[in-house]
Design an enzyme around this catalytic site. Sequence first.
Site, PDB file in Angstrom:
ATOM      1  CG  HIS A 123      -3.127   3.874   1.692  1.00 52.69           C
ATOM      2  ND1 HIS A 123      -3.602   3.400   0.485  1.00 52.69           N
ATOM      3  CD2 HIS A 123      -3.191   2.839   2.563  1.00 52.69           C
ATOM      4  CE1 HIS A 123      -3.935   2.131   0.627  1.00 52.69           C
ATOM      5  NE2 HIS A 123      -3.702   1.759   1.879  1.00 52.69           N
ATOM      6  CG  ASN A 125      -6.661  -0.455   1.023  1.00 58.14           C
ATOM      7  OD1 ASN A 125      -5.912  -0.064   0.126  1.00 58.14           O
ATOM      8  ND2 ASN A 125      -6.229  -0.890   2.194  1.00 58.14           N
ATOM      9  CB  CYS A 140      -0.958   0.006   1.183  1.00 56.66           C
ATOM     10  SG  CYS A 140      -2.134  -1.348   1.108  1.00 56.66           S
TER      11      CYS A 140
HETATM   12  O1  UT7 Z   1      -3.867  -0.598   3.318  1.00 55.06           O
HETATM   13  C1  UT7 Z   1      -2.978  -1.348   4.034  1.00 55.06           C
HETATM   14  C2  UT7 Z   1      -3.069  -1.066   5.454  1.00 55.06           C
HETATM   15  N1  UT7 Z   1      -4.312  -1.570   5.980  1.00 55.06           N
HETATM   16  C3  UT7 Z   1      -5.012  -0.813   6.773  1.00 55.06           C
HETATM   17  O2  UT7 Z   1      -4.674   0.326   6.989  1.00 55.06           O
HETATM   18  C4  UT7 Z   1      -6.192  -1.441   7.462  1.00 55.06           C
HETATM   19  C5  UT7 Z   1      -6.137  -1.109   8.920  1.00 55.06           C
HETATM   20  N2  UT7 Z   1      -7.190  -1.689   9.685  1.00 55.06           N
HETATM   21  C6  UT7 Z   1      -8.484  -1.330   9.594  1.00 55.06           C
HETATM   22  O3  UT7 Z   1      -8.859  -0.524   8.766  1.00 55.06           O
HETATM   23  C7  UT7 Z   1      -9.445  -1.880  10.606  1.00 55.06           C
HETATM   24  O4  UT7 Z   1      -8.711  -2.517  11.627  1.00 55.06           O
HETATM   25  C8  UT7 Z   1     -10.487  -2.876  10.021  1.00 55.06           C
HETATM   26  C9  UT7 Z   1     -11.493  -2.103   9.186  1.00 55.06           C
HETATM   27  C10 UT7 Z   1      -9.758  -3.901   9.168  1.00 55.06           C
HETATM   28  C11 UT7 Z   1     -11.241  -3.556  11.160  1.00 55.06           C
HETATM   29  O5  UT7 Z   1     -11.833  -2.601  12.015  1.00 55.06           O
HETATM   30  P1  UT7 Z   1     -11.621  -2.704  13.601  1.00 55.06           P
HETATM   31  O6  UT7 Z   1     -12.406  -1.644  14.192  1.00 55.06           O
HETATM   32  O7  UT7 Z   1     -10.132  -2.700  13.865  1.00 55.06           O
HETATM   33  O8  UT7 Z   1     -12.269  -4.088  13.918  1.00 55.06           O
HETATM   34  P2  UT7 Z   1     -11.623  -5.396  14.570  1.00 55.06           P
HETATM   35  O9  UT7 Z   1     -10.704  -6.056  13.597  1.00 55.06           O
HETATM   36  O10 UT7 Z   1     -11.095  -5.092  15.933  1.00 55.06           O
HETATM   37  O11 UT7 Z   1     -12.939  -6.279  14.704  1.00 55.06           O
HETATM   38  C12 UT7 Z   1     -14.036  -5.841  15.504  1.00 55.06           C
HETATM   39  C13 UT7 Z   1     -15.155  -6.837  15.314  1.00 55.06           C
HETATM   40  C14 UT7 Z   1     -14.699  -8.290  15.467  1.00 55.06           C
HETATM   41  O12 UT7 Z   1     -15.728  -9.014  16.122  1.00 55.06           O
HETATM   42  P3  UT7 Z   1     -15.613  -9.338  17.717  1.00 55.06           P
HETATM   43  O13 UT7 Z   1     -14.337 -10.100  17.856  1.00 55.06           O
HETATM   44  O14 UT7 Z   1     -15.568  -7.991  18.370  1.00 55.06           O
HETATM   45  O15 UT7 Z   1     -16.852 -10.112  17.970  1.00 55.06           O
HETATM   46  C15 UT7 Z   1     -14.611  -8.764  14.032  1.00 55.06           C
HETATM   47  O16 UT7 Z   1     -14.798 -10.149  13.922  1.00 55.06           O
HETATM   48  O17 UT7 Z   1     -15.712  -6.728  13.993  1.00 55.06           O
HETATM   49  C16 UT7 Z   1     -15.775  -8.026  13.405  1.00 55.06           C
HETATM   50  N3  UT7 Z   1     -15.667  -7.894  11.967  1.00 55.06           N
HETATM   51  C17 UT7 Z   1     -16.736  -7.717  11.167  1.00 55.06           C
HETATM   52  N4  UT7 Z   1     -18.043  -7.626  11.434  1.00 55.06           N
HETATM   53  C18 UT7 Z   1     -18.867  -7.436  10.384  1.00 55.06           C
HETATM   54  C19 UT7 Z   1     -14.555  -7.917  11.207  1.00 55.06           C
HETATM   55  N5  UT7 Z   1     -14.876  -7.747   9.919  1.00 55.06           N
HETATM   56  C20 UT7 Z   1     -16.220  -7.627   9.860  1.00 55.06           C
HETATM   57  C21 UT7 Z   1     -17.145  -7.436   8.817  1.00 55.06           C
HETATM   58  N6  UT7 Z   1     -18.464  -7.338   9.135  1.00 55.06           N
HETATM   59  N7  UT7 Z   1     -16.767  -7.310   7.521  1.00 55.06           N
END
Ligand code: UT7
Length: 324
Positions: A251, A281, A114
């Site tokens: 980005h 993204n 990225c």
């Molecule tokens: O471009 C390269 C660099 N990449 C990035 O910059 C991405 C950086 N990360 C992010 O943008 C975020 O961390 C995400 C969007 C990927 C995830 O958001 P988050 O607020 O960090 O969520 P999390 O991974 O801590 O997950 C929170 C909850 C989890 O459920 P539990 O464990 O709390 O029950 C996940 O399983 O959200 C759940 N979850 C979803 N729920 C519905 C994860 N993906 C999904 C989904 N739909 N698609």
Amino acid sequence: MTIRAVVRGVGHYLPERVVPNSEFETSVDTSDEWIRTRTGIERRHFAAKGETTSDMGARAAQAALTDAGMTAEDIDAIIVATSTPDLTFPSAASMVQDKIGMRRGFAFDVQAVCAGFVFALANANALILSGQARRVIVIGAETFSRILDWDDRSTCVLFGDGAGALVLEAQEGTGTPADRGILATDLNSDGSYRDLLYVDGGVSTTGTAGHLRMQGNQVFRHAVEKLAATAHAALDKVGLTGADVDWIVPHQANLRIITATAQRMQVPMERVVVTVQDHGNTSAASIPLALSVGKARGQLKEGDLVVTEAIGGGLAWGSVVLRW
Ligand code: UT7
């Protein structure tokens, strides 16, 4: 005499197929509401069957050449930032070179996931400053749809396909930050974080393309801390601060990361180009796509101070400060 790499043209290409968040609701346990509120993404484009990274890169390059009033014959070098090339080799850049009918100069790829476009811009700048090229096309082009695991809701909803391109040309400057062109770059990587964001396949391991794997919340934590730091490091090199910035063109991974970085840089959101809602993204393509859309919207104007910043797999991260 100071040589600067000045932006002469910008362009982009997005594949025709637009996929709204709601399309994922039937295949994985997710919702439009979760995707919008956690990422800011509303839709993304996916490449058509048979449409490749170099196809899209060539379309973006043509658009940038047209914007610059140049032809492929005017160009000395092509750099493509991509992690999803058409083939293992030759480079996507060689294929773009052929597709735009360029029969001279040289072409190569840069792979910093990225952060690839920022790394490619820094390379193009170095080629221009060292006199090895006068005019360089820098392209970010990706088909991340080809490496997504469609059963993994934590990644498949995040990414999109597309390409963007800039034409850079050597121009004499005064050596002050008032010059147009690239003013400063800051590049970083730390391979000890390789397991936070990677693809579980490759030529010398599985012999397959593999699928993207990410510990999203860990990457998020690094992004919020490192993006503002790299932007400040680049600005510091030319004695500028967030107060001097006309536009952050970040980005486009997550609106919450974009907002947190702007806050840390003390730049209001009105001065941030945001396209994540429409593109998702697109990895190395996201910054040149945002530059092209930002110009088309009338946001970026000649003379504006622009800061680009990105982080991704590696981890690799960096920033470029340029006067548009
Ligand atoms: O471009 C390269 C660099 N990449 C990035 O910059 C991405 C950086 N990360 C992010 O943008 C975020 O961390 C995400 C969007 C990927 C995830 O958001 P988050 O607020 O960090 O969520 P999390 O991974 O801590 O997950 C929170 C909850 C989890 O459920 P539990 O464990 O709390 O029950 C996940 O399983 O959200 C759940 N979850 C979803 N729920 C519905 C994860 N993906 C999904 C989904 N739909 N698609």
